[in-house]
Design an enzyme around this catalytic site. Structure first.
Site, PDB file in Angstrom:
ATOM      1  N   ARG A  17       0.815  -1.229   0.000  1.00  0.00           N
ATOM      2  CA  ARG A  17       0.000   0.000   0.000  1.00  0.00           C
ATOM      3  C   ARG A  17       0.845   1.275   0.000  1.00  0.00           C
ATOM      4  NH1 ARG A  17      -2.512  -3.170  -1.706  1.00  0.00           N
ATOM      5  NH2 ARG A  17      -4.359  -4.181  -0.964  1.00  0.00           N
ATOM      6  N   GLY A  19       1.810   2.827  -2.861  1.00  0.00           N
ATOM      7  CA  GLY A  19       1.536   3.614  -4.059  1.00  0.00           C
ATOM      8  C   GLY A  19       2.254   3.112  -5.304  1.00  0.00           C
ATOM      9  N   LYS A  20       2.810   1.908  -5.232  1.00  0.00           N
ATOM     10  CA  LYS A  20       3.574   1.363  -6.356  1.00  0.00           C
ATOM     11  C   LYS A  20       2.735   1.238  -7.626  1.00  0.00           C
ATOM     12  CE  LYS A  20       4.465  -2.478  -4.282  1.00  0.00           C
ATOM     13  NZ  LYS A  20       3.695  -2.300  -3.052  1.00  0.00           N
ATOM     14  N   SER A  21       1.587   0.623  -7.523  1.00  0.00           N
ATOM     15  CA  SER A  21       0.746   0.402  -8.706  1.00  0.00           C
ATOM     16  C   SER A  21       0.267   1.722  -9.293  1.00  0.00           C
ATOM     17  CB  SER A  21      -0.448  -0.486  -8.358  1.00  0.00           C
ATOM     18  OG  SER A  21      -0.007  -1.776  -7.997  1.00  0.00           O
ATOM     19  N   ALA A  39      -1.043  -8.898 -15.502  1.00  0.00           N
ATOM     20  CA  ALA A  39      -1.481  -9.071 -14.119  1.00  0.00           C
ATOM     21  C   ALA A  39      -1.103 -10.462 -13.631  1.00  0.00           C
ATOM     22  CB  ALA A  39      -2.991  -8.869 -14.027  1.00  0.00           C
ATOM     23  N   HIS A  55      -8.289  -2.866  -8.049  1.00  0.00           N
ATOM     24  CA  HIS A  55      -7.292  -2.441  -9.038  1.00  0.00           C
ATOM     25  C   HIS A  55      -7.916  -2.288 -10.421  1.00  0.00           C
ATOM     26  CE1 HIS A  55      -3.314  -2.212  -7.163  1.00  0.00           C
ATOM     27  NE2 HIS A  55      -3.716  -3.158  -6.344  1.00  0.00           N
ATOM     28  N   ARG A  59      -8.314   1.419 -12.896  1.00  0.00           N
ATOM     29  CA  ARG A  59      -7.760   1.623 -14.232  1.00  0.00           C
ATOM     30  C   ARG A  59      -8.839   2.123 -15.187  1.00  0.00           C
ATOM     31  NH1 ARG A  59      -5.373  -3.210 -12.901  1.00  0.00           N
ATOM     32  NH2 ARG A  59      -6.798  -4.406 -14.188  1.00  0.00           N
ATOM     33  N   GLU A  67      -3.918 -11.645 -18.107  1.00  0.00           N
ATOM     34  CA  GLU A  67      -3.604 -12.347 -16.862  1.00  0.00           C
ATOM     35  C   GLU A  67      -2.466 -13.317 -17.125  1.00  0.00           C
ATOM     36  OE1 GLU A  67      -7.067 -13.966 -14.991  1.00  0.00           O
ATOM     37  OE2 GLU A  67      -8.147 -12.070 -15.162  1.00  0.00           O
TER      38      GLU A  67
END
Length: 173
Positions: A17, A19-21, A39, A55, A59, A67
């Site tokens: 959590r 903030g990487k993504s 993913a 997630h 987007r 995937e």
């Protein structure tokens, strides 16, 4: 005639959590109108299914998603060189390899060798798991060490490395 400069390959590290993504998404959208997400997460339980859904909802419809829980290199080979690709995340990928009794070292080396030679704009998300407590179980310690190995190897071949803390990126390389 002008030659287009190669966009950098990027590794984004940080804790859960951090903030990487979000940072990976921002970089990808700044570089492309149609980025691709590889993913690695699998909805093996209700909590993970909910995380995946969150997630997905974050987007925009500009994203294409593939995937790919295990075969990242094979998937990357199928993607056109001009495509901006986010691989989210290597931590789950490594976990998938370990849980399927696959050779994580061979897979990590194959990924790093591919990245070193690839002209693709690749953005990888990975957790930094070595900053916390020593895991209590042997498998936990194997995972922590394998993740550290993978992060170090990949950091050595990408163009840029960022560490995220509290949503703030710190460029390391």
């Amino acid at each position: 005639m002008s030659l287009e400069r190669k966009k950098p390959s990027v590794l984004i590290l940080g804790g859960a959590r951090s903030g990487k993504s979000r940072h990976a998404s921002e970089l990808a959208l700044a570089a492309s109108n149609a980025p691709l997400l590889l993913a690695t997460a699998q909805a093996l339980d209700e909590e993970m299914a909910e995380r995946i859904l969150i997630h997905q909802n974050e987007r925009s419809d500009k994203w294409e998603t593939v995937e790919c829980p295990v075969e990242i290199v094979e998937a990357l080979r199928q993607i056109p060189d001009a495509q901006t690709v986010v691989v989210d995340c290597l931590t789950l990928w490594l976990s998938n390899l370990l849980h399927n009794d696959l050779d994580w070292m061979k897979a990590s080396d194959a990924l790093c060798n591919f990245v070193a030679a690839s002209p693709q704009h690749l953005i990888f998300v990975s957790n930094e798991v070595g900053l916390g407590l020593v895991p209590q179980t042997p498998l936990g310690r194997i995972f922590r060490d394998a993740q550290g190995h993978l992060n170090q190897r990949l950091a050595g071949v990408v163009d840029e490395v960022y560490f995220l803390a509290a949503g703030l990126p710190l460029q390391l390389k």
